[in-house]
Design a protein around this motif. Structure first.
Motif, mmCIF file in Angstrom:
data_model
loop_
_atom_site.group_PDB
_atom_site.id
_atom_site.type_symbol
_atom_site.label_atom_id
_atom_site.label_comp_id
_atom_site.label_asym_id
_atom_site.label_seq_id
_atom_site.Cartn_x
_atom_site.Cartn_y
_atom_site.Cartn_z
ATOM 1 N N SER A 108 -7.241 -0.767 -13.205
ATOM 2 C CA SER A 108 -5.543 -1.550 -12.681
ATOM 3 C C SER A 108 -5.182 -1.921 -13.967
ATOM 4 N N GLU A 165 7.577 -4.913 -8.649
ATOM 5 C CA GLU A 165 7.253 -3.929 -7.502
ATOM 6 C C GLU A 165 7.806 -2.778 -7.434
ATOM 7 N N LEU A 219 6.808 0.801 -2.072
ATOM 8 C CA LEU A 219 5.755 0.787 -2.622
ATOM 9 C C LEU A 219 4.723 0.094 -2.657
ATOM 10 N N THR A 220 5.033 -1.453 -1.819
ATOM 11 C CA THR A 220 4.590 -2.979 -2.383
ATOM 12 C C THR A 220 2.724 -2.286 -1.310
ATOM 13 N N PRO A 221 2.456 -3.436 -1.570
ATOM 14 C CA PRO A 221 0.900 -3.385 -1.146
ATOM 15 C C PRO A 221 0.909 -3.438 0.817
ATOM 16 N N ILE A 245 1.362 -0.012 1.652
ATOM 17 C CA ILE A 245 0.369 0.584 0.990
ATOM 18 C C ILE A 245 -1.279 0.636 1.606
ATOM 19 N N ASN A 285 -5.499 0.898 -0.100
ATOM 20 C CA ASN A 285 -5.574 2.271 -0.667
ATOM 21 C C ASN A 285 -5.125 1.880 -1.813
ATOM 22 N N LYS A 286 -6.552 1.207 -3.269
ATOM 23 C CA LYS A 286 -6.193 0.560 -4.268
ATOM 24 C C LYS A 286 -5.715 1.975 -5.129
ATOM 25 N N TYR A 341 -2.405 3.218 -5.180
ATOM 26 C CA TYR A 341 -1.949 1.502 -5.056
ATOM 27 C C TYR A 341 -1.673 1.597 -7.446
ATOM 28 N N SER A 342 -2.429 2.042 -7.698
ATOM 29 C CA SER A 342 -3.194 1.763 -9.539
ATOM 30 C C SER A 342 -2.031 3.349 -9.628
ATOM 31 N N THR A 399 0.675 4.474 -8.316
ATOM 32 C CA THR A 399 1.766 3.828 -8.685
ATOM 33 C C THR A 399 2.520 2.666 -9.927
ATOM 34 N N ARG A 400 2.273 2.386 -10.682
ATOM 35 C CA ARG A 400 2.388 1.957 -11.728
ATOM 36 C C ARG A 400 2.189 2.419 -13.258
#
Length: 839
Positions: free
Chosen positions: A457, A525, A529-531, A534, A537-538, A541-542, A544-545
């Motif tokens: 991240s 955010e 697709l907010t934490p 999701i 699943n880190k 999530y990373s 999606t940035r």
């Protein structure tokens, strides 16, 4: 007279050479030349003499002979036979054998008319399984000793030229000597042993392991809190071959005494042998298709009770597995007072292949010895709540304790491994390799009591923030056993807006895993697709940035929460949150939808809500990692999460009063020999009138990367519901089809299939709230979303199929959209790929 003297002399020589019982004693050990693992029940005998012995579970043998010979042999099915010269007439000799693995060779197979005689015995095993299987016991417990070793093996000459190898050359030479003249070099990097007790309760199913003492040596081992729980072994290597499938590493291997034994294996019945006082049938078993997830090996079945007394089962490189040279399980069982059999000794070995040419492989070996069995005496249910308990002084050195605590003394190889680790672990080049490995595996760089990361991240590139940089940290148990601090700071080179997060938690109890905490954050955010949507699943999530970053909004959030495991497997979490929604896309909603176009509009909102969440995961087991815990469960029983939220208007600036209920269930399960399936069922309902982002925006996917939780042919935010139900189903055939196609089967591909169905709708009041207000001409933002409603009588449906395990890491899938083919600008067909690491 001369004739009588000659006859007397000949008789005296016969008595001296051939009738002195036990005059010649030969001892030794038979091991696998490739990995040093003992080979139980190998045959050892004098060449030319009909007398021999078999090795015990440790691979050791003792041969007392009244005959003299000049050579000794050792053999076992699946290995090359070895013959060694011995000293004729010597009273005591020590001879070790290292056998080279080879293909399965049957010297002679006699085919009789009619049924294979082994089948009658196997039916007896199935018929008597209920009384022999440990599952018949209401509870059991036993004292346990476990030893684990991690080695570097398959060491090439090129690898030996590396600096780290040259620095430990002297230690390596000693280990080459102990490996034997036929053995391959292995370098130990970690060795541990532990003593404790293991407890099992059948209904409801519970497991518990207590660790009394641990003795750990390892290159790079710093904090023993996590490792001390893993060294027990019974939680991860308590294999039961009476089950239809034996599972490990997320794979299911068909048991040779499971229900489908006849469809998976070919059997060869050998002679009867004595195993610790039990007269047993010796039976070899081979897979009908070596590429399937099956074993090959030998087993010994009691002739009277038809119980499995001992088994030696291996999975070789031909199987549809990745990164594996060999897996081997050897197990010796002991009959209890109830008649059921429990594992007295177990060996588990996994040999990982070299990733690239010139590199080395890894070898994990585990040995577990159990004794003093107590059956059908369950403890109270609360006794099993904490899966693993480690005594506070478990890791304190105590050499005197270990002299008497081991079930068997350490071998010469074990002692040498310990000495080698001592000489290697402080080398600078070794410490550098360890730090790099820690960073890759955990995602964090450790500095004693603080860890910096996660590195995945730390950087991203998207159209709103430009280059995004982020620095995060967390504390570990070295900082404090109860207080846990987390935080991060970040900014983008394009928007130059600082982002941040700070969190403080307090761990009240490890037994019930009771935690309370406070958190505050300000970050960018994306809708859907907010934490919280999701989950854990880190990695996803990373991802999606990156990229176009559609549906973005700024959010300021504060949270207070409390979580505790009320009952084994049942966790309750409560929280109070306040959140802001400041969108970076065309967004407005009507404040008074009943006024139609005359209504005032607003392009932001604030919400304050309380949440109660119940999560039920039956039989889920954990290990503690300092002040965190890690699940060991494989979700083979449904994991159910029920969540209720209530919004408060006017409290802490909240704009809405609302209620929302969501339900989620996830399970993975085996469908016989057809492979493994998993499904995710979700449902949600809110009776309240809310802007679309506060309803249930369904996750679309407009990229070429497959995401399991998304609808692959749905566009971003194409549909939103205020009540819905969906099921997402995936099946992996585990090579069932491709394993039977010539040439293709060598690629070890796996056929996969998917299907997603979604039913949902929006009430007219919610549609009116968003109607005609999301296309303002003066908006500075380019992207906008329709947030349309699904037809309550028409499901959204899509199907997919593809190939997994391409080059061992790639998955390619094709998806077809089956409904709503004329809605907007849909993708009726989409080809997607993903990276998927698995054995």
């Amino acid at each position: 007279m001369k004739l009588k003297f000659s006859l007397l002399l000949a008789f005296f020589m016969y008595c001296t050479v051939f009738t002195s019982e036990g005059q010649f004693l030969i001892k030794g050990r038979v091991t696998d030349a490739k990995n040093g693992d003992p080979i139980p029940f190998a045959s050892v005998g004098l060449v030319g003499v009909s007398q021999g012995a078999t090795t015990n579970f440790q691979g050791e043998f003792t041969l007392n002979s009244k005959y003299s010979a000049d050579s000794l042999f050792a053999s076992f099915v699946g290995y090359k036979k070895r013959v060694k010269k011995i000293t004729r007439g010597a009273k005591l000799q020590d001879i070790d054998f290292q056998l080279e693995p080879t293909g399965r060779e049957m010297a002679e197979v006699i085919v009789y008319s009619g049924e294979n005689p082994a089948f009658k015995i196997l039916r007896g095993v199935i018929r008597n399984r209920e009384k022999n299987d440990r599952s018949k016991l209401s509870a059991y417990e036993y004292d346990s000793y476990a030893k684990m070793e991690l080695d570097v093996d398959n060491i090439s000459e090129k690898f030996k030229e590396r600096k780290v190898m040259k620095d430990i050359a002297q230690a390596i030479q000693k280990f080459e000597k102990i490996a034997g003249e036929d053995g391959k070099l292995i370098i130990p990097t970690y060795i541990s042993e532990s003593v404790g007790k293991f407890y099992y309760l059948e209904n409801p199913q519970r497991k518990k392991e207590t660790i009394t003492k641990t003795n750990i040596k390892g290159i790079g081992v710093k904090d023993g809190s996590l490792i001390s729980q893993l060294v027990g072994g019974n939680l991860v290597a308590n294999y039961n071959f009476y089950q239809n499938f034996v599972g490990f590493f997320g794979k299911d291997f068909a048991s040779p005494v499971g229900e489908n034994w006849k469809g998976n294996y070919t059997y060869f019945l050998g002679d009867t042998v004595n195993v610790d006082g039990h007269v047993c049938y010796q039976m070899d078993f081979d897979p009908k298709n070596p590429m399937d997830l099956v074993f090959r090996g030998q087993m010994w079945i009691d002739t009277t009770s038809f119980a499995l007394v001992q088994i030696d089962a291996a999975v070789d490189k031909a199987a549809n597995l990745n990164f594996i040279d060999k897996i081997k399980i050897s197990q010796e069982l002991e009959q209890t007072s109830s008649g059921a059999w429990l594992p007295a000794r177990t060996r588990f070995l996994i040999d990982l292949e070299e990733i690239t040419k010139g590199s080395a492989g890894m070898l994990l070996k585990m040995y577990i010895s159990n004794k003093d069995f107590i059956v059908n005496q369950p403890h109270e249910l609360g006794f099993y709540d904490l899966t693993t308990e480690v005594a506070e002084d478990a890791m304190q050195p105590n050499p005197e304790f270990w002299k008497y605590a081991r079930h068997e003394p350490l071998s010469t190889q074990d002692l040498m491994a310990s000495a080698l680790i001592d000489s290697v672990q402080n080398l600078p080049v070794v410490r550098t390799y360890i730090e790099i490995a820690e960073l890759v595996l955990s995602g964090y760089k450790k500095f004693n009591d603080i860890e910096v990361g996660p590195y995945i991240s730390s950087f991203a590139l998207n159209k709103i923030e430009g280059a995004r940089f982020r620095l995060g940290f967390r504390t570990n148990a070295n900082f404090d056993k109860h207080w846990i601090l987390r935080g991060n700071v970040g900014f983008g080179t394009k928007d130059l807006v600082p982002k941040y997060s700070a969190e403080v938690n307090y761990l009240f109890s490890k037994k019930k895993w009771t935690v309370a905490g406070l958190r505050h954050s300000y970050d960018i955010e994306r809708v859907g697709l907010t934490p919280e949507l999701i989950g854990d699943n880190k990695l996803f999530y990373s991802f999606t940035r990156w990229g176009a970053f559609s549906g973005a909004f700024f959010r300021r959030e504060s949270e207070a929460f409390f979580s505790s495991e009320l009952y084994k497997g049942l966790t309750v979490r409560t929280s109070l949150n306040t959140r802001s929604f400041d969108p970076l896309f065309r967004f407005q909603y009507r404040l008074n939808p009943e006024l139609g176009r005359a209504s005032a509009v607003q392009d932001y909102y604030q919400e304050t809500f309380a949440t109660v969440e119940l999560r039920f995961a039956k039989n889920e087991t954990y290990i503690m990692n300092g002040n965190e815990r890690i699940t060991l469960a494989t979700k083979r029983i449904p994991v159910i999460t029920l969540k209720y939220q209530h919004g408060f208007k006017g409290f802490l600036g909240g704009d809405f009063t609302y209620d929302r209920v969501t339900l989620k269930a996830y399970q993975t399960f085996r469908i016989g020999n057809l492979g493994r399936s998993d499904y995710t069922f979700t449902a949600g309902y809110t009776p309240s009138n809310l802007p679309a982002p506060l309803l249930f925006p369904h996750l679309g996917n407009e990229t070429f990367f497959f995401v399991r939780s998304a609808y692959s042919t749905m566009n971003y935010f194409e549909f939103v519901s205020d009540q819905y139900a969906s099921i997402q189903y995936n099946h992996n055939f585990e090579g069932l089809l491709f394993n039977r196609l010539p040439l293709i089967k060598k690629l070890k591909w796996r056929f996969i299939a998917s299907g997603n169905i979604l039913m949902g709708s929006q009430r007219s009041a919610n549609r009116e709230m968003m109607k005609d207000v999301n296309s303002p001409l003066r908006s500075k933002f380019l992207d906008q979303y329709s947030f349309d409603s699904l037809d309550p009588n028409k499901p959204f449906a899509e199907v997919g199929y593809g190939i997994d395990n391409i080059f061992k890491i790639l998955r390619v899938q094709a998806f077809h959209r089956l409904t709503y083919l004329d809605h907007g600008n849909p993708q009726r067909f989409r080809l997607m790929a993903s990276v998927n690491f698995s054995f």
